[in-house]
Design an enzyme around this catalytic site. Structure first.
Site, mmCIF file in Angstrom:
data_model
loop_
_atom_site.group_PDB
_atom_site.id
_atom_site.type_symbol
_atom_site.label_atom_id
_atom_site.label_comp_id
_atom_site.label_asym_id
_atom_site.label_seq_id
_atom_site.Cartn_x
_atom_site.Cartn_y
_atom_site.Cartn_z
ATOM 1 N N GLY A 151 0.836 -1.191 0.000
ATOM 2 C CA GLY A 151 0.000 0.000 0.000
ATOM 3 C C GLY A 151 0.869 1.238 0.000
ATOM 4 O O GLY A 151 2.042 1.183 0.406
ATOM 5 N N GLN A 164 3.044 10.041 1.180
ATOM 6 C CA GLN A 164 4.324 9.327 1.136
ATOM 7 C C GLN A 164 5.138 9.638 -0.119
ATOM 8 O O GLN A 164 6.318 9.319 -0.185
ATOM 9 C CB GLN A 164 4.099 7.807 1.223
ATOM 10 N N CYS A 186 6.041 0.014 7.262
ATOM 11 C CA CYS A 186 5.619 1.125 6.415
ATOM 12 C C CYS A 186 6.818 1.558 5.574
ATOM 13 O O CYS A 186 7.927 1.680 6.104
ATOM 14 C CB CYS A 186 5.135 2.272 7.295
ATOM 15 N N LEU A 187 6.589 1.817 4.301
ATOM 16 C CA LEU A 187 7.692 2.223 3.422
ATOM 17 C C LEU A 187 8.319 3.550 3.878
ATOM 18 O O LEU A 187 9.467 3.822 3.550
ATOM 19 C CB LEU A 187 7.208 2.340 1.976
ATOM 20 N N HIS A 199 -4.435 1.118 7.337
ATOM 21 C CA HIS A 199 -3.091 1.735 7.419
ATOM 22 C C HIS A 199 -2.964 2.891 6.429
ATOM 23 O O HIS A 199 -2.493 3.976 6.796
ATOM 24 C CB HIS A 199 -2.050 0.641 7.142
ATOM 25 N N GLU A 200 -3.398 2.680 5.186
ATOM 26 C CA GLU A 200 -3.232 3.723 4.155
ATOM 27 C C GLU A 200 -4.164 4.904 4.407
ATOM 28 O O GLU A 200 -3.774 6.061 4.232
ATOM 29 C CB GLU A 200 -3.463 3.149 2.754
ATOM 30 N N HIS A 234 -2.808 7.281 6.850
ATOM 31 C CA HIS A 234 -1.800 8.206 6.315
ATOM 32 C C HIS A 234 -2.427 9.525 5.861
ATOM 33 O O HIS A 234 -1.781 10.573 5.923
ATOM 34 C CB HIS A 234 -1.095 7.595 5.087
#
Ligand code: CO
Length: 147
Positions: free
Chosen positions: A46, A51, A89-90, A131-132, A135
């Site tokens: 995701g 991000q 997380c990236l 999660h996304e 963000h």
């Protein structure tokens, strides 16, 4: 299509609230395509627009390599149950931890053309959606760690 740089923890944009998308244009389509490419290249499941440095309510999710979700202006309209699982997380390299998420969710979102969709997701897909979408409000998984 192109990959974009991924913003890392410490940059303030990750903590800001993203704005509703109102223009469904080529720029949005390009952003979504680039986000998928960036996510796949980084082996993520995701990615959210903050991000890649943009405060827009856009995220992409693909947990199985097949079903690709593009979520524009996503809203969680219903959620039920709880599951706890390990996340990363990236934007937060080399860290992971357990987070509690809904087991099932109903999410309304638009696509790149502005068309509305209703998605019923569960298990790991519900984790990724939650999660996304977090963000988009400046919330990171490290804010929600449980033992
Ligand atoms: Co993340």
């Amino acid at each position: 299509m192109a990959t974009r740089g991924i913003v890392k923890l410490g940059e303030s944009i990750l903590r800001a609230k993203s704005r509703e998308v109102v223009d469904f244009n080529d720029k949005l389509a390009c952003l979504i395509d680039d986000m998928f490419e960036t996510m796949f290249k980084a082996n993520g499941v995701g990615l959210a627009a903050p991000q890649v440095g943009l405060l827009k309510r856009v995220c992409v999710v693909c947990v199985d390599g097949v079903m690709k979700y593009e979520l524009v202006n996503p809203v969680i309209v219903k959620s039920s149950g709880t599951q706890i699982g390990q996340e990363g997380c990236l934007s937060v390299p080399d860290r992971n931890g357990n987070v509690a998420r809904p087991k099932k969710m109903t999410v309304e979102a638009q696509d790149r053309n502005g068309k509305k969709h209703v998605y019923q997701v569960s298990d790991f897909e519900a984790v990724a959606f939650s999660h996304e979408i977090d963000h988009l409000d400046g919330v990171l998984f490290i804010d929600k760690l449980v033992d």
